[in-house]
Design a protein around this motif. Structure first.
Motif, PDB file in Angstrom:
ATOM      1  N   TRP A 198       0.868  -1.206   0.043  1.00 58.07           N
ATOM      2  CA  TRP A 198       0.110  -0.014   0.008  1.00 58.07           C
ATOM      3  C   TRP A 198       0.718   1.166  -0.092  1.00 58.07           C
ATOM      4  CZ3 TRP A 198      -4.349  -1.318  -1.499  1.00 58.07           C
ATOM      5  CH2 TRP A 198      -5.124  -2.462  -1.027  1.00 58.07           C
ATOM      6  N   LYS A 199       0.481   2.121  -0.832  1.00 59.99           N
ATOM      7  CA  LYS A 199       1.113   3.512  -1.022  1.00 59.99           C
ATOM      8  C   LYS A 199       0.359   4.400  -0.628  1.00 59.99           C
ATOM      9  CE  LYS A 199       4.340   5.724  -4.381  1.00 59.99           C
ATOM     10  NZ  LYS A 199       4.573   5.611  -5.845  1.00 59.99           N
ATOM     11  N   CYS A 200       0.649   4.939   0.854  1.00 52.41           N
ATOM     12  CA  CYS A 200      -0.171   6.044   1.387  1.00 52.41           C
ATOM     13  C   CYS A 200      -0.011   7.078   0.949  1.00 52.41           C
ATOM     14  CB  CYS A 200       0.062   5.819   2.815  1.00 52.41           C
ATOM     15  SG  CYS A 200      -0.643   3.969   3.638  1.00 52.41           S
ATOM     16  N   ASN A 201      -0.346   7.568  -0.203  1.00 57.55           N
ATOM     17  CA  ASN A 201      -0.390   9.035  -0.655  1.00 57.55           C
ATOM     18  C   ASN A 201      -2.038   9.468  -0.783  1.00 57.55           C
ATOM     19  OD1 ASN A 201      -1.224   7.639  -3.117  1.00 57.55           O
ATOM     20  ND2 ASN A 201       0.662   7.931  -4.104  1.00 57.55           N
ATOM     21  N   LYS A 213     -16.239   4.758   7.155  1.00 57.26           N
ATOM     22  CA  LYS A 213     -17.678   4.688   7.115  1.00 57.26           C
ATOM     23  C   LYS A 213     -17.977   2.992   7.275  1.00 57.26           C
ATOM     24  CE  LYS A 213     -21.662   5.879   4.250  1.00 57.26           C
ATOM     25  NZ  LYS A 213     -21.949   6.519   3.004  1.00 57.26           N
ATOM     26  N   PHE A 214     -17.339   2.383   6.533  1.00 57.45           N
ATOM     27  CA  PHE A 214     -17.569   1.077   6.385  1.00 57.45           C
ATOM     28  C   PHE A 214     -17.450   0.282   8.004  1.00 57.45           C
ATOM     29  CE2 PHE A 214     -15.477  -3.256   6.520  1.00 57.45           C
ATOM     30  CZ  PHE A 214     -16.255  -4.119   6.028  1.00 57.45           C
ATOM     31  N   ILE A 215     -16.347   0.784   8.834  1.00 60.85           N
ATOM     32  CA  ILE A 215     -16.263   0.460  10.269  1.00 60.85           C
ATOM     33  C   ILE A 215     -17.438   1.053  10.983  1.00 60.85           C
ATOM     34  CG2 ILE A 215     -14.807   0.507  12.129  1.00 60.85           C
ATOM     35  CD1 ILE A 215     -12.256   0.126  10.367  1.00 60.85           C
ATOM     36  N   TYR A 216     -17.771   2.162  10.888  1.00 56.30           N
ATOM     37  CA  TYR A 216     -18.821   2.592  11.763  1.00 56.30           C
ATOM     38  C   TYR A 216     -20.291   1.972  11.479  1.00 56.30           C
ATOM     39  CZ  TYR A 216     -22.237   6.265  13.096  1.00 56.30           C
ATOM     40  OH  TYR A 216     -23.517   6.899  13.520  1.00 56.30           O
ATOM     41  N   LYS A 217     -20.419   1.340  10.265  1.00 59.77           N
ATOM     42  CA  LYS A 217     -21.557   0.517   9.895  1.00 59.77           C
ATOM     43  C   LYS A 217     -21.499  -0.754  10.495  1.00 59.77           C
ATOM     44  CE  LYS A 217     -23.285   3.277   6.078  1.00 59.77           C
ATOM     45  NZ  LYS A 217     -23.639   3.363   4.601  1.00 59.77           N
ATOM     46  N   GLY A 218     -20.519  -1.126  11.050  1.00 56.95           N
ATOM     47  CA  GLY A 218     -20.481  -2.601  11.687  1.00 56.95           C
ATOM     48  C   GLY A 218     -19.295  -3.465  10.735  1.00 56.95           C
ATOM     49  N   GLY A 219     -18.811  -3.160   9.661  1.00 54.00           N
ATOM     50  CA  GLY A 219     -17.936  -3.881   8.925  1.00 54.00           C
ATOM     51  C   GLY A 219     -16.713  -4.208   9.833  1.00 54.00           C
ATOM     52  N   VAL A 220     -16.090  -5.390   9.371  1.00 62.59           N
ATOM     53  CA  VAL A 220     -14.936  -6.021  10.007  1.00 62.59           C
ATOM     54  C   VAL A 220     -13.811  -6.048   8.873  1.00 62.59           C
ATOM     55  CG1 VAL A 220     -13.937  -7.831  11.111  1.00 62.59           C
ATOM     56  CG2 VAL A 220     -16.274  -7.229  11.465  1.00 62.59           C
ATOM     57  N   THR A 221     -12.583  -5.356   9.274  1.00 62.08           N
ATOM     58  CA  THR A 221     -11.457  -5.305   8.529  1.00 62.08           C
ATOM     59  C   THR A 221     -10.199  -5.564   9.285  1.00 62.08           C
ATOM     60  OG1 THR A 221     -10.240  -4.014   6.645  1.00 62.08           O
ATOM     61  CG2 THR A 221     -11.326  -2.985   8.455  1.00 62.08           C
ATOM     62  N   ASP A 222      -9.047  -6.207   8.518  1.00 62.38           N
ATOM     63  CA  ASP A 222      -7.965  -6.333   9.301  1.00 62.38           C
ATOM     64  C   ASP A 222      -6.949  -5.013   9.049  1.00 62.38           C
ATOM     65  OD1 ASP A 222      -7.493  -6.564   6.553  1.00 62.38           O
ATOM     66  OD2 ASP A 222      -6.398  -8.157   6.637  1.00 62.38           O
ATOM     67  N   GLY A 223      -7.605  -4.018   8.237  1.00 57.04           N
ATOM     68  CA  GLY A 223      -6.740  -2.690   8.161  1.00 57.04           C
ATOM     69  C   GLY A 223      -5.736  -2.833   7.046  1.00 57.04           C
ATOM     70  N   ILE A 224      -5.093  -1.717   6.890  1.00 58.22           N
ATOM     71  CA  ILE A 224      -4.025  -1.375   5.590  1.00 58.22           C
ATOM     72  C   ILE A 224      -2.873  -0.883   6.484  1.00 58.22           C
ATOM     73  CG2 ILE A 224      -3.369   0.202   3.879  1.00 58.22           C
ATOM     74  CD1 ILE A 224      -6.188  -0.224   2.635  1.00 58.22           C
ATOM     75  N   THR A 225      -1.686  -1.320   6.243  1.00 53.92           N
ATOM     76  CA  THR A 225      -0.424  -1.049   6.816  1.00 53.92           C
ATOM     77  C   THR A 225       0.200  -0.438   5.614  1.00 53.92           C
ATOM     78  OG1 THR A 225      -0.542  -2.641   8.545  1.00 53.92           O
ATOM     79  CG2 THR A 225       1.602  -1.548   7.960  1.00 53.92           C
ATOM     80  N   CYS A 226       0.781   0.758   5.656  1.00 51.85           N
ATOM     81  CA  CYS A 226       1.524   1.539   4.741  1.00 51.85           C
ATOM     82  C   CYS A 226       2.503   0.855   4.374  1.00 51.85           C
ATOM     83  CB  CYS A 226       1.781   2.746   4.908  1.00 51.85           C
ATOM     84  SG  CYS A 226       0.003   3.741   5.405  1.00 51.85           S
ATOM     85  N   ALA A 227       3.206   0.534   3.281  1.00 49.48           N
ATOM     86  CA  ALA A 227       4.352   0.090   2.815  1.00 49.48           C
ATOM     87  C   ALA A 227       5.446   1.364   2.566  1.00 49.48           C
ATOM     88  CB  ALA A 227       4.424  -0.798   1.691  1.00 49.48           C
ATOM     89  N   SER A 228       4.864   2.416   1.868  1.00 53.83           N
ATOM     90  CA  SER A 228       5.538   3.699   1.503  1.00 53.83           C
ATOM     91  C   SER A 228       4.514   4.762   1.575  1.00 53.83           C
ATOM     92  CB  SER A 228       6.043   3.339   0.098  1.00 53.83           C
ATOM     93  OG  SER A 228       4.974   3.204  -1.044  1.00 53.83           O
TER      94      SER A 228
END
Length: 356
Positions: A198-201, A213-228
């Motif tokens: 993931w390129k966090c620009n 918004k997805f998490i606020y509505k109850g969705g489940v995710t493992d998230g995004i960790t920036c690589a650059s």
């Protein structure tokens, strides 16, 4: 005699029952033979599942039973899927193709699978996916694409994504993900995105907003960790403040032409970089946090007071100078007369002289 009669009756019924069971077994065997089962697969008629895993297969078996609901093809050596690869199993609900060598999927590979709900394509060698690939899967609920080499996902896959509840793309080569693709999954509840590049620009700002918004509505995710870039390497995308994202530059077609340099040939067209996409590249750079509002107001007030004092001192100095000049003039017996008017001076001397 009655007892003997009953005994003889039971002895007559047992062969009939045995015959019926034998007939039923024969019919089931005939159905099994007619429907067919691949040589290196195990078919289970009651669960309507076929297990062809770990058989060294290089292609999809062509003689699969048409009533199959679950098909296991994991841990084989299948390299590609041609069009209509599963035409013999139109009732298929679950398909497992994990841990193969799939690198090419024909856009029509899944045509005919109108009832497919679970598709597992993990641990293969896929690099990209065409938006037509899943158009024939309107009932798809779970799609697992993890542990591949995918670097690009289509922007949208239209209606087939409306029923999707699980979407997994972890452990790939993704740098960006358009939020439009995720917006085409209104029913998704589990989202797995970790272990990508993931390129966090600025291009991930839209994805960040969608995930919040997805998490606020109850969705489940493992998230995004920036690589650059290096500034955010190892950081969670959701924990980076919005203020640190600058707007992306305009597309290359909208970038204004640079002004010609002095001495350049008149009418010469400005040179453009060969890689036009480089113009749209933007690296996220850290900038100081915005100043506190109270601090800014206090600074403004102090600056205004200082400027007022300086202006007042200048005014006082001006008044003092004028007063000093007036007092000096009075000390000499009259107002200061300009020295550059000789005519008026001569006339005054004539008036002051005694009469002849």
């Amino acid at each position: 005699m009655k007892v003997g009669y009953e005994f003889s009756k039971e002895s007559c019924e047992d062969p009939v029952m045995k015959g019926e069971l034998l007939l039923l077994s024969s019919v089931m065997f005939l159905l099994y033979v007619v429907s067919g089962c691949p040589e290196r697969c195990h078919c289970h008629s009651f669960s309507k599942s076929v297990d062809c895993s770990q058989q060294g297969l290089v292609e999809i078996p062509s003689d699969l039973p048409p009533q199959t609901l679950t098909l296991h093809l994991q841990d084989n050596e299948i390299h590609q899927l041609p069009a209509f690869a599963f035409r013999s199993v139109p009732q298929l609900i679950t398909l497992n193709l994990s841990n193969n060598s799939l690198s090419t999927l024909d856009p029509g590979a899944f045509h005919g699978l109108q009832h497919l709900k679970v598709l597992n394509l993990t641990q293969n060698s896929l690099h990209s996916l065409e938006n037509r690939l899943f158009h024939s899967l309107p009932q798809l609920r779970e799609l697992d694409l993890s542990s591949n080499n995918i670097s690009h996902l289509p922007t949208s896959l239209d209606k087939p994504w409306e029923n999707l509840t699980v979407f997994a793309v972890q452990q790939n080569q993704l740098q960006q993900l358009d939020r439009t693709l995720l917006e085409s999954m209104p029913s998704v509840r589990l989202l797995f995105l970790k272990n990508n590049l993931w390129k966090c620009n600025c291009h991930l700002l839209g994805l960040k907003l969608w995930m919040e918004k997805f998490i606020y509505k109850g969705g489940v995710t493992d998230g995004i960790t920036c690589a650059s870039p290096d500034t955010w390497r190892g950081k969670d995308l959701l924990k980076i403040p919005h203020e640190l994202y600058q707007p992306c530059p305009s597309p290359p077609d909208q970038v204004p032409s640079p002004a010609p340099q002095p001495g350049s040939a008149r009418g010469a067209a400005p040179s453009l970089p060969e890689d036009r996409s480089a113009l749209a590249e933007c690296e996220l750079k850290a900038k100081p946090r915005p100043a506190n509002l109270r601090y800014a107001i206090a600074t403004f007030i102090v600056t205004a007071v200082v400027c007022g004092i300086v202006g007042l001192m200048m005014l006082v100095a001006t008044i003092y100078g004028c007063a000093y000049a007036a007092v000096t003039a009075q000390g000499h017996g009259g107002p200061l007369a300009p020295t550059n008017q000789p005519g008026k001076t001569a006339g005054k001397e004539l008036l002051d002289s005694p009469a002849a």
